[in-house]
Design a protein around this motif. Structure first.
Motif, short mmCIF file in Angstrom:
data_model
loop_
_atom_site.label_atom_id
_atom_site.label_comp_id
_atom_site.label_asym_id
_atom_site.label_seq_id
_atom_site.Cartn_x
_atom_site.Cartn_y
_atom_site.Cartn_z
N UNK A 209 0.84 -1.20 0.00
CA UNK A 209 0.00 0.00 0.00
C UNK A 209 0.87 1.25 0.00
N UNK A 210 0.30 2.34 -0.52
CA UNK A 210 1.00 3.61 -0.60
C UNK A 210 0.19 4.70 0.10
N UNK A 211 0.88 5.48 0.94
CA UNK A 211 0.26 6.64 1.58
C UNK A 211 1.09 7.87 1.24
N UNK A 244 -1.96 4.35 -12.54
CA UNK A 244 -1.88 3.04 -11.90
C UNK A 244 -3.24 2.61 -11.36
N UNK A 245 -3.42 1.30 -11.25
CA UNK A 245 -4.67 0.73 -10.79
C UNK A 245 -4.61 0.50 -9.28
N UNK A 246 -5.45 1.22 -8.55
CA UNK A 246 -5.51 1.06 -7.10
C UNK A 246 -6.82 0.42 -6.66
N UNK A 247 -7.50 -0.22 -7.60
CA UNK A 247 -8.83 -0.75 -7.29
C UNK A 247 -8.80 -2.16 -6.72
N UNK A 252 -4.36 3.14 -2.15
CA UNK A 252 -3.76 4.47 -2.15
C UNK A 252 -4.49 5.33 -1.13
N UNK A 253 -3.73 5.92 -0.22
CA UNK A 253 -4.34 6.85 0.73
C UNK A 253 -3.51 8.13 0.79
N UNK A 254 -4.14 9.18 1.25
CA UNK A 254 -3.47 10.46 1.45
C UNK A 254 -3.55 10.82 2.92
N UNK A 278 -11.92 11.25 -9.21
CA UNK A 278 -11.70 10.15 -10.14
C UNK A 278 -10.56 9.23 -9.75
N UNK A 279 -9.81 9.58 -8.72
CA UNK A 279 -8.70 8.75 -8.26
C UNK A 279 -9.21 7.82 -7.16
N UNK A 280 -8.95 6.54 -7.30
CA UNK A 280 -9.43 5.56 -6.32
C UNK A 280 -8.53 5.63 -5.08
N UNK A 281 -8.99 6.36 -4.06
CA UNK A 281 -8.14 6.61 -2.89
C UNK A 281 -9.00 6.90 -1.67
N UNK A 282 -8.34 7.04 -0.54
CA UNK A 282 -9.01 7.45 0.69
C UNK A 282 -8.18 8.55 1.35
#
Length: 349
Positions: A209-211, A244-247, A252-254, A278-282
């Protein structure tokens, strides 16, 4: 850890194979070494009893497991534990163990100090001293009492992981490999301010995972809070992330520290929605822990709730991260800074 012997901890299976071949040992010895360290978690080569005495003695001439216990710990009333480790060079790094219902997370460091100099971060005030080796990164997991109950590891401690990516990736390889800890990448999160080359390489070479540390959706303000914005803007970063596909496997989180009167109004929430649409993130909202000599304050909970609710209502899933360990130098870098200062004062007396 000795400064004269080479740690076996942190070596990949390929590196162990090369090592045993150079020492004239059977090929299968590499798998035995990996099993003793990453499965059985021994503290010394002497404990590796399925290696011949001759081979153990040969290994001990130049190698050691390389594990070292924390030199200090602070325990919070909420169960959080901050561990202080000392490197062979005498520097201090921190790890934080955070129990939470059925989760047990360890926050690990990747550097001594940090080059990023974010305004709100105590580690950044230390400046940069050194990057940790994979052995020193993994030792933070290897050498705590709770190691066998951990469910998650986050690279959110001291340092910028993408500024030490070779060693971070080596540690991630050991954590996720069949011969290593056998962890799913879903159990590991790497947090970064966002360095262009490191970001792309991490996305290509790791499934963890990426934050991303965001803290302001406006580049000019983010630059004031985080000087790294000058080299690689948040808008450029988001455009790369869109490729990139984060689904599926990777999340992906911020990270968004909420400062009173600085970035806590709905103007910022609206811009975040626009920036990340439109970005799959939280979005993880974090209340600021005050640090010395920094004119920033944490915002009140009502403002955080309103901020979260606006984001979620407009399609950007947001959570408020519970504050933990506030009674034990909770902010990253505070314990190691205090220890360093105490030693300086002792030397001067």
């Amino acid at each position: 850890m000795s400064t004269t012997k080479i740690p076996l901890l942190g070596k990949t299976l390929d590196e162990l194979k090369t090592l045993v071949a150079e020492l004239g040992m059977p090929k299968f010895t590499a798998n035995q070494l990996a099993s003793w360290m990453y499965e059985k978690k021994v503290a010394s080569i002497d404990e590796m009893t399925n290696l011949s005495l001759k081979n153990r003695e040969l290994l001990k001439e130049n190698y050691e497991v390389g594990a070292s216990a924390p030199v200090h710990e602070m325990r919070s009333v909420d169960g959080t534990v901050k561990y202080l480790f000392r490197t062979p060079e005498g520097d201090y790094i921190e790890s934080v163990y955070i129990p939470d219902d059925d989760r047990a997370t360890l926050c690990v460091s990747s550097q001594v100090g940090c080059k990023m100099n974010c305004k709100f971060c105590m580690t950044g005030k230390q400046g940069y001293t050194a990057s940790l080796t994979a052995a020193q990164i993994l030792n933070q997991i290897y050498s705590i009492p709770e190691r066998d109950t951990l469910t998650n590891v986050v690279f959110m401690g001291m340092g910028e992981p993408f500024d030490n990516l070779d060693e971070v990736l080596r540690a991630l390889t050991v954590l996720t490999a069949d011969y290593g800890y056998q962890w799913s990448p879903k159990r590991i999160t790497v947090s970064s301010v966002g360095l262009r080359k490191g970001l792309v390489r991490f996305l290509e070479e790791s499934d963890c995972h990426l934050a991303i540390s965001l803290h302001s959706p406006f580049p000019a303000q983010r630059r004031e809070l985080m000087p790294a914005e000058k080299a690689f803007s948040i808008t450029e970063m988001v455009e790369i992330l869109r490729r990139y596909d984060f689904s599926k496997q990777r999340r992906l989180s911020f990270e968004y520290i909420v400062f009173k009167g600085v970035n806590d109004s709905l103007v910022y929430a609206k811009e975040l929605v626009r920036l990340l649409r439109g970005l799959d993130c939280r979005m993880n909202l974090i209340r600021f822990h005050a640090i010395p000599n920094v004119d920033l304050e944490g915002t009140d909970m009502d403002s955080m709730i309103a901020f979260r609710d606006y984001l979620t209502a407009h399609g950007l899933f947001a959570t408020i991260r519970a504050s933990r360990g506030e009674d034990i130098f909770a902010a990253c870098g505070m314990l190691s800074t205090a220890k360093q200062q105490a030693e300086k004062n002792a030397d001067n007396n």
